[in-house]
Design a protein around this motif. Structure first.
Motif, PDB file in Angstrom:
ATOM      1  N   ALA A 111       0.838  -1.204   0.000  1.00  0.00           N
ATOM      2  CA  ALA A 111       0.000   0.000   0.000  1.00  0.00           C
ATOM      3  C   ALA A 111       0.869   1.249   0.000  1.00  0.00           C
ATOM      4  CB  ALA A 111      -0.902   0.004   1.236  1.00  0.00           C
ATOM      5  N   ARG A 112       0.377   2.264  -0.690  1.00  0.00           N
ATOM      6  CA  ARG A 112       1.031   3.577  -0.660  1.00  0.00           C
ATOM      7  C   ARG A 112       0.430   4.376   0.485  1.00  0.00           C
ATOM      8  NH1 ARG A 112       0.875   6.518  -6.318  1.00  0.00           N
ATOM      9  NH2 ARG A 112       1.860   8.117  -5.051  1.00  0.00           N
ATOM     10  N   GLN A 113       1.289   4.981   1.258  1.00  0.00           N
ATOM     11  CA  GLN A 113       0.856   5.809   2.378  1.00  0.00           C
ATOM     12  C   GLN A 113       1.504   7.181   2.230  1.00  0.00           C
ATOM     13  OE1 GLN A 113      -1.270   4.826   4.766  1.00  0.00           O
ATOM     14  NE2 GLN A 113      -1.431   2.757   3.945  1.00  0.00           N
ATOM     15  N   ASP A 114       0.709   8.228   2.362  1.00  0.00           N
ATOM     16  CA  ASP A 114       1.242   9.581   2.250  1.00  0.00           C
ATOM     17  C   ASP A 114       2.339   9.836   3.278  1.00  0.00           C
ATOM     18  OD1 ASP A 114      -0.428  10.182   0.125  1.00  0.00           O
ATOM     19  OD2 ASP A 114      -1.933  11.173   1.374  1.00  0.00           O
ATOM     20  N   ASP A 115       2.147   9.351   4.506  1.00  0.00           N
ATOM     21  CA  ASP A 115       3.142   9.564   5.559  1.00  0.00           C
ATOM     22  C   ASP A 115       4.490   8.960   5.176  1.00  0.00           C
ATOM     23  OD1 ASP A 115       1.218  10.833   7.066  1.00  0.00           O
ATOM     24  OD2 ASP A 115       0.798   9.088   8.324  1.00  0.00           O
ATOM     25  N   GLU A 116       4.464   7.780   4.594  1.00  0.00           N
ATOM     26  CA  GLU A 116       5.713   7.139   4.174  1.00  0.00           C
ATOM     27  C   GLU A 116       6.365   7.917   3.037  1.00  0.00           C
ATOM     28  OE1 GLU A 116       5.056   2.449   5.264  1.00  0.00           O
ATOM     29  OE2 GLU A 116       4.214   3.181   3.392  1.00  0.00           O
ATOM     30  N   GLU A 117       5.562   8.370   2.087  1.00  0.00           N
ATOM     31  CA  GLU A 117       6.128   9.128   0.966  1.00  0.00           C
ATOM     32  C   GLU A 117       6.735  10.443   1.431  1.00  0.00           C
ATOM     33  OE1 GLU A 117       4.125   9.294  -2.788  1.00  0.00           O
ATOM     34  OE2 GLU A 117       3.117   7.388  -2.434  1.00  0.00           O
ATOM     35  N   ILE A 118       6.098  11.098   2.377  1.00  0.00           N
ATOM     36  CA  ILE A 118       6.637  12.352   2.925  1.00  0.00           C
ATOM     37  C   ILE A 118       7.955  12.075   3.640  1.00  0.00           C
ATOM     38  CG2 ILE A 118       6.238  14.125   4.689  1.00  0.00           C
ATOM     39  CD1 ILE A 118       3.208  13.920   3.870  1.00  0.00           C
ATOM     40  N   GLN A 119       7.984  11.010   4.441  1.00  0.00           N
ATOM     41  CA  GLN A 119       9.210  10.641   5.148  1.00  0.00           C
ATOM     42  C   GLN A 119      10.317  10.295   4.155  1.00  0.00           C
ATOM     43  OE1 GLN A 119      11.225  10.894   7.864  1.00  0.00           O
ATOM     44  NE2 GLN A 119       9.729   9.845   9.131  1.00  0.00           N
ATOM     45  N   LEU A 120       9.970   9.557   3.103  1.00  0.00           N
ATOM     46  CA  LEU A 120      10.959   9.197   2.080  1.00  0.00           C
ATOM     47  C   LEU A 120      11.534  10.428   1.405  1.00  0.00           C
ATOM     48  CD1 LEU A 120       9.438   6.057   0.421  1.00  0.00           C
ATOM     49  CD2 LEU A 120      11.806   6.344   1.063  1.00  0.00           C
ATOM     50  N   LEU A 121      10.705  11.356   1.039  1.00  0.00           N
ATOM     51  CA  LEU A 121      11.177  12.579   0.394  1.00  0.00           C
ATOM     52  C   LEU A 121      12.130  13.326   1.316  1.00  0.00           C
ATOM     53  CD1 LEU A 121      11.173  14.573  -1.939  1.00  0.00           C
ATOM     54  CD2 LEU A 121       9.125  15.616  -0.954  1.00  0.00           C
ATOM     55  N   ALA A 122      11.783  13.420   2.586  1.00  0.00           N
ATOM     56  CA  ALA A 122      12.650  14.112   3.545  1.00  0.00           C
ATOM     57  C   ALA A 122      14.002  13.404   3.671  1.00  0.00           C
ATOM     58  CB  ALA A 122      11.959  14.195   4.905  1.00  0.00           C
ATOM     59  N   ILE A 123      13.977  12.086   3.737  1.00  0.00           N
ATOM     60  CA  ILE A 123      15.228  11.332   3.877  1.00  0.00           C
ATOM     61  C   ILE A 123      16.068  11.429   2.608  1.00  0.00           C
ATOM     62  CG2 ILE A 123      16.222   9.013   4.139  1.00  0.00           C
ATOM     63  CD1 ILE A 123      13.850   8.395   6.034  1.00  0.00           C
ATOM     64  N   GLU A 124      15.446  11.229   1.449  1.00  0.00           N
ATOM     65  CA  GLU A 124      16.209  11.297   0.195  1.00  0.00           C
ATOM     66  C   GLU A 124      16.811  12.684   0.000  1.00  0.00           C
ATOM     67  OE1 GLU A 124      14.400   8.129  -2.929  1.00  0.00           O
ATOM     68  OE2 GLU A 124      13.047   9.765  -2.383  1.00  0.00           O
ATOM     69  N   THR A 125      16.076  13.709   0.369  1.00  0.00           N
ATOM     70  CA  THR A 125      16.603  15.078   0.275  1.00  0.00           C
ATOM     71  C   THR A 125      17.770  15.254   1.239  1.00  0.00           C
ATOM     72  OG1 THR A 125      14.435  15.913  -0.376  1.00  0.00           O
ATOM     73  CG2 THR A 125      15.994  17.524   0.488  1.00  0.00           C
TER      74      THR A 125
END
Length: 145
Positions: A111-125
């Motif tokens: 499943a895609r979760q907005d919270d995970e995607e936000i966390q991923l973007l922050a980490i990748e950045t």
């Protein structure tokens, strides 16, 4: 009766090791998995596989490393501190591969979760990945869904 009057103190937890790139990477993987406040078996298994493959560990060794990383993540400094450790010790190509691995953890539960995607973007950045590489990791991961 005395036990209620004089409860035993919980034994002190052993001190956590100082984070190095290996522990920081594991803690970041755990942080991604926990971003949606659900930490399930498929995510744990994916983290173990990533740690085993990345550091040439046996399954039990990877599970022990993950357990240490879970404890570190609980008492952890913020994402920027772990990302700094990884940035200083891991070359760019491997950090980009780490971004892809984090996507596999985030999507391990199907499943895609907005919270995970936000966390991923922050980490990748924080890892210093370019916008193009972040987008490529995301696109590649979402193709597998």
């Amino acid at each position: 009766m005395f036990a209620r009057l004089f409860p035993r103190r919980k034994p002190a937890r052993p001190p956590l090791p100082q984070p190095n790139a290996q522990l920081a990477l594991g803690a970041l993987l755990v942080r991604v998995a926990l971003a949606d406040r659900s930490y399930n078996v498929s995510e744990v298994g994916q983290i173990d596989r990533i740690l085993a493959r990345t550091f040439s560990l046996k399954p039990l060794e990877a599970a022990k490393l993950r357990a240490t990383c879970e404890a570190l993540e609980r008492d952890a400094p913020g994402t920027p501190e772990y990302a700094r450790i990884v940035r200083e010790e891991v070359d760019y190509a491997d950090r980009r591969a780490l971004g892809a691995a984090m996507w596999s953890v985030a999507l391990a539960d199907g499943a895609r979760q907005d919270d995970e995607e936000i966390q991923l973007l922050a980490i990748e950045t924080a890892l210093g990945l370019t916008d193009e590489d972040i987008a490529a990791n995301r696109e590649a991961a979402l193709k597998g869904l």
